[in-house]
Design a protein around this motif. Structure first.
Motif, short mmCIF file in Angstrom:
data_model
loop_
_atom_site.label_atom_id
_atom_site.label_comp_id
_atom_site.label_asym_id
_atom_site.label_seq_id
_atom_site.Cartn_x
_atom_site.Cartn_y
_atom_site.Cartn_z
N LEU A 21 0.83 -1.21 0.00
CA LEU A 21 0.00 0.00 0.00
C LEU A 21 0.86 1.26 0.00
N ALA A 22 1.90 1.27 0.80
CA ALA A 22 2.77 2.44 0.85
C ALA A 22 3.48 2.64 -0.48
N THR A 23 3.88 1.55 -1.13
CA THR A 23 4.51 1.67 -2.44
C THR A 23 3.52 2.22 -3.45
N TYR A 24 2.29 1.71 -3.43
CA TYR A 24 1.27 2.24 -4.33
C TYR A 24 1.06 3.73 -4.09
N HIS A 25 1.10 4.14 -2.84
CA HIS A 25 0.90 5.55 -2.51
C HIS A 25 2.06 6.39 -3.03
N LEU A 26 3.28 5.90 -2.83
CA LEU A 26 4.46 6.65 -3.27
C LEU A 26 4.64 6.63 -4.78
N GLU A 27 4.27 5.51 -5.40
CA GLU A 27 4.45 5.33 -6.84
C GLU A 27 3.17 4.74 -7.42
N PRO A 28 2.14 5.58 -7.64
CA PRO A 28 0.85 5.07 -8.10
C PRO A 28 0.92 4.20 -9.35
N ALA A 29 1.86 4.46 -10.25
CA ALA A 29 1.98 3.65 -11.46
C ALA A 29 2.30 2.19 -11.14
N SER A 30 2.85 1.94 -9.97
CA SER A 30 3.18 0.56 -9.59
C SER A 30 1.91 -0.29 -9.45
N MET A 31 0.75 0.34 -9.27
CA MET A 31 -0.51 -0.41 -9.21
C MET A 31 -0.81 -1.07 -10.55
N ASP A 32 -0.36 -0.44 -11.63
CA ASP A 32 -0.60 -0.99 -12.96
C ASP A 32 0.38 -2.12 -13.27
N GLU A 33 1.62 -1.93 -12.87
CA GLU A 33 2.66 -2.92 -13.18
C GLU A 33 2.59 -4.12 -12.24
N TRP A 34 2.24 -3.90 -10.98
CA TRP A 34 2.19 -4.96 -9.97
C TRP A 34 0.83 -4.95 -9.28
N ASP A 96 10.93 -0.31 0.86
CA ASP A 96 11.85 -0.15 -0.26
C ASP A 96 11.02 -0.37 -1.51
N THR A 97 10.62 0.69 -2.18
CA THR A 97 9.69 0.59 -3.30
C THR A 97 10.24 -0.25 -4.45
N SER A 98 11.53 -0.43 -4.51
CA SER A 98 12.10 -1.24 -5.58
C SER A 98 11.82 -2.73 -5.38
N ARG A 99 11.28 -3.10 -4.22
CA ARG A 99 10.98 -4.49 -3.92
C ARG A 99 9.49 -4.82 -4.11
N ILE A 100 8.75 -3.99 -4.80
CA ILE A 100 7.31 -4.20 -4.97
C ILE A 100 7.00 -5.56 -5.56
N GLU A 101 7.80 -6.03 -6.51
CA GLU A 101 7.55 -7.35 -7.12
C GLU A 101 7.59 -8.44 -6.04
N THR A 102 8.54 -8.37 -5.14
CA THR A 102 8.66 -9.34 -4.06
C THR A 102 7.46 -9.24 -3.12
N TYR A 103 7.09 -8.01 -2.75
CA TYR A 103 5.96 -7.81 -1.83
C TYR A 103 4.67 -8.37 -2.43
N VAL A 104 4.41 -8.06 -3.69
CA VAL A 104 3.18 -8.54 -4.34
C VAL A 104 3.21 -10.07 -4.44
N GLY A 105 4.37 -10.63 -4.74
CA GLY A 105 4.50 -12.08 -4.79
C GLY A 105 4.14 -12.74 -3.47
N ILE A 106 4.56 -12.14 -2.38
CA ILE A 106 4.23 -12.67 -1.06
C ILE A 106 2.72 -12.63 -0.85
N LEU A 107 2.11 -11.51 -1.20
CA LEU A 107 0.64 -11.41 -1.03
C LEU A 107 -0.07 -12.47 -1.86
N GLU A 108 0.34 -12.65 -3.08
CA GLU A 108 -0.31 -13.63 -3.95
C GLU A 108 -0.13 -15.05 -3.44
#
Length: 110
Positions: A21-34, A96-108
């Protein structure tokens, strides 16, 4: 719809949910990519925050603390989402917003 039923899961990771959520807030475009879905969030507060963020993004509206708050207040869910105190804590624990792929993978996975 904001506040719909959220599926529960045995393996919860509220900290990772907050990081997404914090990554989405800081980098809204990450919602589209991840992308994630409300059912990925086991903490109902996080699911509500996600739903508000996703609604704003889908409507092309700015996604910041005030617009998220207004969206949830309009749905009568701001308090249920933890209110300002929960949101402030979320923003203080920035990921660390650069780890969004890892965070989303954990959620999934959970």
């Amino acid at each position: 719809m904001i506040g719909s039923e959220i599926s529960s899961t045995v393996l919860a990771s509220p900290e990772v949910e907050c990081a997404v959520l914090a990554t989405y807030h800081l980098e809204p475009a990450s919602m589209d990519e991840w992308p994630t879905r409300a059912e990925h969030y086991t903490d109902p507060r996080n699911a509500l925050l996600f739903e508000a963020m996703a609604a704003l993004r889908a409507d092309g509206q700015p996604m910041d603390a005030r617009t998220i708050q207004a969206t949830l207040e309009a749905a009568g869910k701001w308090g249920t989402a933890g209110g300002l105190g929960y949101w402030a804590a979320l923003e203080l624990n920035l990921p660390d917003t650069s780890r969004i792929e890892t965070y989303v993978g954990i959620l999934e996975d959970r």
